[in-house]
Design a protein around this motif. Structure first.
Motif, PDB file in Angstrom:
ATOM      1  N   HIS A   1     -22.111 -17.119  -8.817  1.00 27.91           N
ATOM      2  CA  HIS A   1     -21.608 -15.809  -8.098  1.00 27.91           C
ATOM      3  C   HIS A   1     -22.387 -14.692  -8.385  1.00 27.91           C
ATOM      4  O   HIS A   1     -22.463 -13.891  -9.227  1.00 27.91           O
ATOM      5  CB  HIS A   1     -20.339 -15.272  -9.022  1.00 27.91           C
ATOM      6  CG  HIS A   1     -19.244 -16.345  -9.019  1.00 27.91           C
ATOM      7  ND1 HIS A   1     -18.027 -16.206  -8.418  1.00 27.91           N
ATOM      8  CD2 HIS A   1     -19.109 -17.415  -9.819  1.00 27.91           C
ATOM      9  CE1 HIS A   1     -17.271 -17.342  -8.815  1.00 27.91           C
ATOM     10  NE2 HIS A   1     -17.690 -18.120  -9.574  1.00 27.91           N
TER      11      HIS A   1
ATOM     12  N   TYR B   1      -9.914 -12.137 -21.166  1.00 28.64           N
ATOM     13  CA  TYR B   1     -10.337 -12.485 -19.872  1.00 28.64           C
ATOM     14  C   TYR B   1      -9.326 -11.953 -18.815  1.00 28.64           C
ATOM     15  O   TYR B   1      -9.435 -11.183 -17.841  1.00 28.64           O
ATOM     16  CB  TYR B   1     -11.153 -13.411 -19.671  1.00 28.64           C
ATOM     17  CG  TYR B   1     -11.777 -13.638 -18.220  1.00 28.64           C
ATOM     18  CD1 TYR B   1     -13.143 -13.437 -17.699  1.00 28.64           C
ATOM     19  CD2 TYR B   1     -11.202 -14.321 -17.018  1.00 28.64           C
ATOM     20  CE1 TYR B   1     -13.618 -13.424 -16.626  1.00 28.64           C
ATOM     21  CE2 TYR B   1     -11.454 -14.533 -15.709  1.00 28.64           C
ATOM     22  CZ  TYR B   1     -12.938 -14.146 -15.544  1.00 28.64           C
ATOM     23  OH  TYR B   1     -13.436 -14.058 -14.204  1.00 28.64           O
TER      24      TYR B   1
ATOM     25  N   ILE C   1     -13.138  -9.058 -12.750  1.00 31.93           N
ATOM     26  CA  ILE C   1     -13.559  -9.199 -11.272  1.00 31.93           C
ATOM     27  C   ILE C   1     -13.464  -8.082 -10.293  1.00 31.93           C
ATOM     28  O   ILE C   1     -14.184  -7.605  -9.606  1.00 31.93           O
ATOM     29  CB  ILE C   1     -12.702 -10.520 -10.484  1.00 31.93           C
ATOM     30  CG1 ILE C   1     -13.211 -11.822 -11.376  1.00 31.93           C
ATOM     31  CG2 ILE C   1     -13.034 -10.877  -9.109  1.00 31.93           C
ATOM     32  CD1 ILE C   1     -12.240 -12.976 -10.886  1.00 31.93           C
TER      33      ILE C   1
ATOM     34  N   TYR D   1     -16.774 -10.746  -4.162  1.00 39.33           N
ATOM     35  CA  TYR D   1     -16.774  -9.517  -4.693  1.00 39.33           C
ATOM     36  C   TYR D   1     -16.312  -8.504  -3.808  1.00 39.33           C
ATOM     37  O   TYR D   1     -16.702  -7.412  -3.934  1.00 39.33           O
ATOM     38  CB  TYR D   1     -17.858  -9.011  -5.777  1.00 39.33           C
ATOM     39  CG  TYR D   1     -17.788 -10.042  -6.993  1.00 39.33           C
ATOM     40  CD1 TYR D   1     -16.836 -10.189  -7.979  1.00 39.33           C
ATOM     41  CD2 TYR D   1     -18.936 -10.992  -6.929  1.00 39.33           C
ATOM     42  CE1 TYR D   1     -17.172 -10.914  -9.068  1.00 39.33           C
ATOM     43  CE2 TYR D   1     -19.241 -11.680  -8.204  1.00 39.33           C
ATOM     44  CZ  TYR D   1     -18.194 -11.364  -8.983  1.00 39.33           C
ATOM     45  OH  TYR D   1     -18.397 -12.541 -10.390  1.00 39.33           O
TER      46      TYR D   1
ATOM     47  N   PHE E   1      -9.819 -19.632  -6.262  1.00 33.60           N
ATOM     48  CA  PHE E   1      -9.347 -19.427  -7.724  1.00 33.60           C
ATOM     49  C   PHE E   1      -8.073 -19.794  -7.974  1.00 33.60           C
ATOM     50  O   PHE E   1      -7.231 -18.849  -7.727  1.00 33.60           O
ATOM     51  CB  PHE E   1     -10.006 -18.183  -8.263  1.00 33.60           C
ATOM     52  CG  PHE E   1      -9.855 -17.903  -9.672  1.00 33.60           C
ATOM     53  CD1 PHE E   1      -9.848 -18.954 -10.784  1.00 33.60           C
ATOM     54  CD2 PHE E   1      -9.733 -16.540 -10.229  1.00 33.60           C
ATOM     55  CE1 PHE E   1      -9.795 -18.993 -12.076  1.00 33.60           C
ATOM     56  CE2 PHE E   1      -9.839 -16.581 -11.735  1.00 33.60           C
ATOM     57  CZ  PHE E   1      -9.617 -17.459 -12.443  1.00 33.60           C
TER      58      PHE E   1
ATOM     59  N   HIS F   1     -11.846 -23.641  -8.046  1.00 31.84           N
ATOM     60  CA  HIS F   1     -12.049 -23.166  -9.318  1.00 31.84           C
ATOM     61  C   HIS F   1     -10.381 -23.543  -9.837  1.00 31.84           C
ATOM     62  O   HIS F   1      -9.384 -23.000  -9.591  1.00 31.84           O
ATOM     63  CB  HIS F   1     -11.980 -21.883  -9.553  1.00 31.84           C
ATOM     64  CG  HIS F   1     -13.253 -20.981  -9.480  1.00 31.84           C
ATOM     65  ND1 HIS F   1     -14.020 -20.912  -8.007  1.00 31.84           N
ATOM     66  CD2 HIS F   1     -14.183 -20.429 -10.465  1.00 31.84           C
ATOM     67  CE1 HIS F   1     -15.058 -20.042  -8.283  1.00 31.84           C
ATOM     68  NE2 HIS F   1     -15.225 -20.243  -9.554  1.00 31.84           N
TER      69      HIS F   1
ATOM     70  N   HIS G   1     -14.574 -26.278 -13.170  1.00 35.58           N
ATOM     71  CA  HIS G   1     -14.197 -25.513 -14.523  1.00 35.58           C
ATOM     72  C   HIS G   1     -13.494 -27.047 -15.261  1.00 35.58           C
ATOM     73  O   HIS G   1     -14.113 -27.347 -16.229  1.00 35.58           O
ATOM     74  CB  HIS G   1     -13.245 -24.651 -14.547  1.00 35.58           C
ATOM     75  CG  HIS G   1     -14.058 -23.422 -14.205  1.00 35.58           C
ATOM     76  ND1 HIS G   1     -14.699 -22.595 -15.308  1.00 35.58           N
ATOM     77  CD2 HIS G   1     -14.021 -22.296 -13.225  1.00 35.58           C
ATOM     78  CE1 HIS G   1     -15.271 -21.439 -14.676  1.00 35.58           C
ATOM     79  NE2 HIS G   1     -14.785 -21.562 -13.503  1.00 35.58           N
TER      80      HIS G   1
ATOM     81  N   ASP H   1     -22.463 -21.176 -13.278  1.00 45.54           N
ATOM     82  CA  ASP H   1     -21.498 -20.238 -12.971  1.00 45.54           C
ATOM     83  C   ASP H   1     -22.080 -18.795 -12.908  1.00 45.54           C
ATOM     84  O   ASP H   1     -21.271 -17.718 -13.170  1.00 45.54           O
ATOM     85  CB  ASP H   1     -20.280 -20.512 -13.848  1.00 45.54           C
ATOM     86  CG  ASP H   1     -18.974 -19.814 -13.373  1.00 45.54           C
ATOM     87  OD1 ASP H   1     -19.042 -19.336 -12.154  1.00 45.54           O
ATOM     88  OD2 ASP H   1     -18.008 -19.663 -14.131  1.00 45.54           O
TER      89      ASP H   1
ATOM     90  N   PRO I   1     -21.364 -11.693 -13.510  1.00 47.31           N
ATOM     91  CA  PRO I   1     -21.260 -10.725 -14.583  1.00 47.31           C
ATOM     92  C   PRO I   1     -20.295 -10.899 -15.352  1.00 47.31           C
ATOM     93  O   PRO I   1     -20.316 -10.081 -16.618  1.00 47.31           O
ATOM     94  CB  PRO I   1     -21.029  -9.783 -13.769  1.00 47.31           C
ATOM     95  CG  PRO I   1     -20.318 -10.180 -12.541  1.00 47.31           C
ATOM     96  CD  PRO I   1     -20.849 -11.553 -12.189  1.00 47.31           C
ATOM     97  N   GLY I   2     -19.107 -11.635 -15.050  1.00 41.64           N
ATOM     98  CA  GLY I   2     -17.994 -11.612 -16.344  1.00 41.64           C
ATOM     99  C   GLY I   2     -18.073 -12.818 -17.352  1.00 41.64           C
ATOM    100  O   GLY I   2     -18.272 -12.748 -18.339  1.00 41.64           O
TER     101      GLY I   2
HETATM  102  O1  NIG Z   1     -16.004 -18.931 -12.429  1.00 46.94           O
HETATM  103  N1  NIG Z   1     -12.845 -17.577 -12.515  1.00 46.94           N
HETATM  104  C1  NIG Z   1     -13.077 -16.942 -11.596  1.00 46.94           C
HETATM  105  N2  NIG Z   1     -14.499 -16.651 -11.372  1.00 46.94           N
HETATM  106  C2  NIG Z   1     -15.726 -16.536 -11.918  1.00 46.94           C
HETATM  107  C3  NIG Z   1     -15.656 -15.460 -12.757  1.00 46.94           C
HETATM  108  C4  NIG Z   1     -16.128 -14.102 -12.193  1.00 46.94           C
HETATM  109  C5  NIG Z   1     -16.124 -13.035 -13.023  1.00 46.94           C
HETATM  110  O2  NIG Z   1     -15.570 -12.791 -14.164  1.00 46.94           O
HETATM  111  O3  NIG Z   1     -16.621 -11.952 -12.201  1.00 46.94           O
HETATM  112  C6  NIG Z   1     -15.783 -17.860 -12.763  1.00 46.94           C
HETATM  113  O4  NIG Z   1     -15.656 -17.881 -14.051  1.00 46.94           O
END
Ligand code: NIG
Ligand code: FE
Length: 427
Positions: A84, A104, A114, A154, A233, A261, A284, A336, A339-340
């Motif tokens: 991402h 999270y 997100i 996003y 997701f 996901h 995942h 993966d 930014p998170g």
């Molecule tokens: O693969 N799980 C959802 N999406 C991403 C995280 C994206 C984010 O936190 O910005 C993932 O972990």
């Protein structure tokens, strides 16, 4: 004597990861990396035209240019099948909050996570997003990733999601890496639909997916026959299995290939449902059940594990990648990069964590990061192994044994990145 544009000689250990047209490697096959000692390769028009023992190649080919690897090891360019990297800003404050105990999914349900990246990315121009993403792409390329899947997700409204697709296309045009686009409007419920998730699912099905498919048909990706994926997701605070089913049904009928996901935090049944929808990959898998592992092993779907996410969150539990392989599944690895949950550009780092915490052997980690990853983005016939007829994507490593990629961590063993026959040097 045949002519080649480039002959790379004196490769002490050439790890081809060749699958010989057999599709992804599964189960015990994942230990086989098809290694040739003292090898050379010939390249023309960005494609491998010969791969084999040093003397055999030299007897047959003369290069317009030659390059000696001086006994070093070489392997295929890495394929990162789940990223991402198109977003604006960072989530450094959230990272510090997580170190202090914040969860999270709680950050997400409070409108952060997100959604905070969505806010910044909606406000950003195409040019700004291209600049920021290009810097990430360059880091990945230096670490040896030559083919990269990139998701939207996003934007979460039609205009902003299409803007992200435009950025992804621009990156593919300006960067040497090959990019695979994935439409992830179903990343989380858009803030405007917080109280009516079903209406957001309807918007995705009725407006966003058709608009995205229409964009794809006019895009550079369609011309290159790069597939276009739809991802969902499936998680608490995101989409349930029924909603995923609706989105997949619409996407599949438009022509998208599917991935999801699933089981990142909770098992909602997304793995089984995705496999039944013939998803190319399920990603995942931390909470996948034993029964679903069996279903995955019997299917053509690839299990993508993402140990960088666990590492970044400081988790002690990981997706059961060892179990997946032992049960006969085809497993791939990704960073993966986002930014998170995983701000990581490095496939070697993902491989190093997978070996230590998921008990993958160096050979399994390498196949997972190359040939199987290429299959998980529908491009196993073009990328992911050093075989005649495939894109000449290869890494010359600053070591003599490929196992060092997994053994040594935290640095960068990639000395030269060769993408479609073109050299970029890190040294
Ligand atoms: O693969 N799980 C959802 N999406 C991403 C995280 C994206 C984010 O936190 O910005 C993932 O972990
Ligand atoms: Fe992800």
């Amino acid at each position: 004597m045949q002519q080649a544009e480039l002959v790379i000689t004196d490769i002490g250990q050439l790890v081809t990861c060749a699958a010989n047209g057999r599709g992804p490697k599964r189960g015990a096959e994942m230990r086989e990396v098809n290694l040739i000692e003292n090898a050379s390769v010939a390249i023309s028009d960005g494609i491998f035209t010969a791969v084999g023992p040093h003397q055999e190649i030299l007897d047959e080919f003369v290069g317009e240019r030659t390059f000696s690897a001086e006994g070093r090891a070489a392997c295929p360019g890495f394929v990162d099948p789940h990223t991402h990297i198109v977003y604006a800003g960072d989530r450094l404050d959230e990272f510090v909050l997580k170190l202090q105990g914040a969860e999270y999914l709680d950050i997400l349900s409070a409108g952060g996570g997100i959604l905070s990246t969505v806010k910044k990315s909606r406000e950003a121009s195409v040019d700004l997003l291209v600049d920021e993403s290009l810097a990430r792409l360059n880091k990945m390329f230096k670490a040896g990733t030559t083919t990269i899947e990139i998701k939207t997700g996003y934007g979460l409204d039609t205009k902003a999601e299409l803007k992200m697709l435009q950025v992804i296309e621009r990156l593919d045009v300006i960067h040497e890496a090959d990019i695979v686009p994935t439409f992830l409007a179903a990343h989380t419920i858009a803030p405007e639909f917080r109280n009516d998730p079903e209406a957001y699912v309807s918007l995705i099905c009725e407006e966003m997916l058709p608009a995205a498919w229409n964009w794809y048909l006019g895009s550079h990706f369609y011309q290159k026959s790069t597939p276009f994926f739809c991802d969902v997701f499936t998680e608490r605070n995101a989409f349930d299995v029924e909603q995923m089913g609706r989105i997949f049904a619409t996407a599949g009928s438009l022509g998208f290939r599917l991935k999801s996901h699933v089981d990142q935090f909770s098992n909602l049944g997304g793995s089984e449902a995705s496999i039944r929808s013939h998803a190319a990959s399920i990603d995942h898998l931390d909470a996948i059940s034993e029964r679903e592992v069996g279903i995955l092993a019997e299917s053509d779907t690839i299990g993508v594990v993402i140990p960088t996410e666990n590492f970044s969150a400081g988790k002690v539990e990981f997706a059961p990648a060892r179990r997946l392989i032992d049960k006969g599944c085809a497993v791939a690895l990704s960073t993966d990069f986002n930014p998170g949950s995983a701000p990581c550009p490095s496939m070697p780092m993902a491989m190093a964590i997978a070996s230590r915490y998921q008990r993958l052997l160096p050979s399994e980690a390498l196949n997972a990061a190359t040939i199987n990853a290429a299959h998980s983005v529908g491009l196993g016939d073009r990328f992911g192994s050093i075989e005649v007829g495939k894109a000449a994507d290869m890494l010359i490593l600053d070591c003599v044994d490929h196992r060092q990629i997994v053994y040594e961590f935290g640095g960068n063993l990639v000395l030269h990145v060769i993408k479609r026959g073109k050299f970029t040097s890190n040294g």
